[in-house]
Design a protein around this motif. Sequence first.
Motif, PDB file in Angstrom:
ATOM      1  N   GLU A  86       0.834  -1.243   0.068  1.00  0.00           N
ATOM      2  CA  GLU A  86      -0.023   0.101   0.053  1.00  0.00           C
ATOM      3  C   GLU A  86       0.877   1.236   0.147  1.00  0.00           C
ATOM      4  O   GLU A  86       0.440   2.154  -0.716  1.00  0.00           O
ATOM      5  N   ASP A  87       1.986   1.366   1.049  1.00  0.00           N
ATOM      6  CA  ASP A  87       2.713   2.550   0.825  1.00  0.00           C
ATOM      7  C   ASP A  87       3.359   2.762  -0.108  1.00  0.00           C
ATOM      8  O   ASP A  87       3.464   3.982  -0.582  1.00  0.00           O
ATOM      9  N   VAL A  88       4.010   1.922  -0.828  1.00  0.00           N
ATOM     10  CA  VAL A  88       5.017   1.789  -2.122  1.00  0.00           C
ATOM     11  C   VAL A  88       4.263   1.832  -3.174  1.00  0.00           C
ATOM     12  O   VAL A  88       4.459   2.775  -4.276  1.00  0.00           O
ATOM     13  N   LEU A  89       3.421   1.057  -3.540  1.00  0.00           N
ATOM     14  CA  LEU A  89       2.563   0.841  -5.015  1.00  0.00           C
ATOM     15  C   LEU A  89       1.212   1.196  -4.798  1.00  0.00           C
ATOM     16  O   LEU A  89       0.628   1.320  -5.831  1.00  0.00           O
ATOM     17  N   GLY A  90       0.766   1.857  -3.659  1.00  0.00           N
ATOM     18  CA  GLY A  90      -0.780   1.995  -3.513  1.00  0.00           C
ATOM     19  C   GLY A  90      -1.717   1.160  -3.771  1.00  0.00           C
ATOM     20  O   GLY A  90      -2.844   1.283  -4.247  1.00  0.00           O
ATOM     21  N   LEU A  91      -1.271  -0.260  -3.631  1.00  0.00           N
ATOM     22  CA  LEU A  91      -2.240  -1.202  -3.576  1.00  0.00           C
ATOM     23  C   LEU A  91      -3.281  -1.451  -2.089  1.00  0.00           C
ATOM     24  O   LEU A  91      -2.207  -1.560  -1.055  1.00  0.00           O
ATOM     25  N   HIS A  92      -4.356  -1.683  -2.143  1.00  0.00           N
ATOM     26  CA  HIS A  92      -5.084  -1.667  -0.837  1.00  0.00           C
ATOM     27  C   HIS A  92      -5.845  -3.142  -0.712  1.00  0.00           C
ATOM     28  O   HIS A  92      -5.703  -3.538  -1.568  1.00  0.00           O
ATOM     29  N   ILE A  93      -5.901  -3.363   0.562  1.00  0.00           N
ATOM     30  CA  ILE A  93      -6.512  -4.815   0.698  1.00  0.00           C
ATOM     31  C   ILE A  93      -7.628  -4.816   0.199  1.00  0.00           C
ATOM     32  O   ILE A  93      -8.976  -4.110   0.537  1.00  0.00           O
ATOM     33  N   LEU A  94      -7.965  -5.746  -0.589  1.00  0.00           N
ATOM     34  CA  LEU A  94      -9.347  -6.046  -1.441  1.00  0.00           C
ATOM     35  C   LEU A  94     -10.243  -7.100  -0.455  1.00  0.00           C
ATOM     36  O   LEU A  94     -11.462  -7.127  -0.535  1.00  0.00           O
ATOM     37  N   HIS A  95      -9.453  -8.214   0.011  1.00  0.00           N
ATOM     38  CA  HIS A  95     -10.039  -9.128   0.638  1.00  0.00           C
ATOM     39  C   HIS A  95      -9.112  -9.874   1.506  1.00  0.00           C
ATOM     40  O   HIS A  95      -7.871  -9.972   1.212  1.00  0.00           O
ATOM     41  N   LYS A  96      -9.742 -10.482   2.556  1.00  0.00           N
ATOM     42  CA  LYS A  96      -8.822 -11.370   3.738  1.00  0.00           C
ATOM     43  C   LYS A  96      -9.516 -12.613   3.847  1.00  0.00           C
ATOM     44  O   LYS A  96     -10.585 -12.826   4.107  1.00  0.00           O
ATOM     45  N   TRP A  97      -8.680 -13.719   3.470  1.00  0.00           N
ATOM     46  CA  TRP A  97      -8.792 -15.100   3.983  1.00  0.00           C
ATOM     47  C   TRP A  97      -8.011 -15.130   5.254  1.00  0.00           C
ATOM     48  O   TRP A  97      -7.411 -14.352   5.582  1.00  0.00           O
TER      49      TRP A  97
END
Length: 129
Positions: A29-40
Amino acid sequence: MPSTPLDLNGLDHYAINIADLQRSADWYEDVLGLHILHKWNTTWMVGRGNLKVGLFLRPEADPQPDINNTVLIQHVAFSVDGDKFSDIHQYLLQKGLAVTGPEDSGIAYSIFLQDPDGHKLEITTYHAS
């Protein structure tokens, strides 16, 4: 008509084994801007738009000592528009990340970095045609 019935239209996600879910999710998230979409239970999907990474918790896994002598996926490359390449390079350096390059392959410019578990990532832009 395609030469194969597999009319693929993109890469949905790639999956990696990691030692700590929260650490990796925070880094992506911090480096590439990818957010958590789903957690198993032991797998989290992070992403943005049509770019997704599956984080598979494997805290007991050993890193590969020599990726050049092991059959595995060596790195993942993300493409960026040429006018953003230099800004992205500077952004990564300002974050204090170890970045190598840029390298010119003759067809593209690339920089490389590693995530917290040592997965090699490439940011690349192709030469103007």
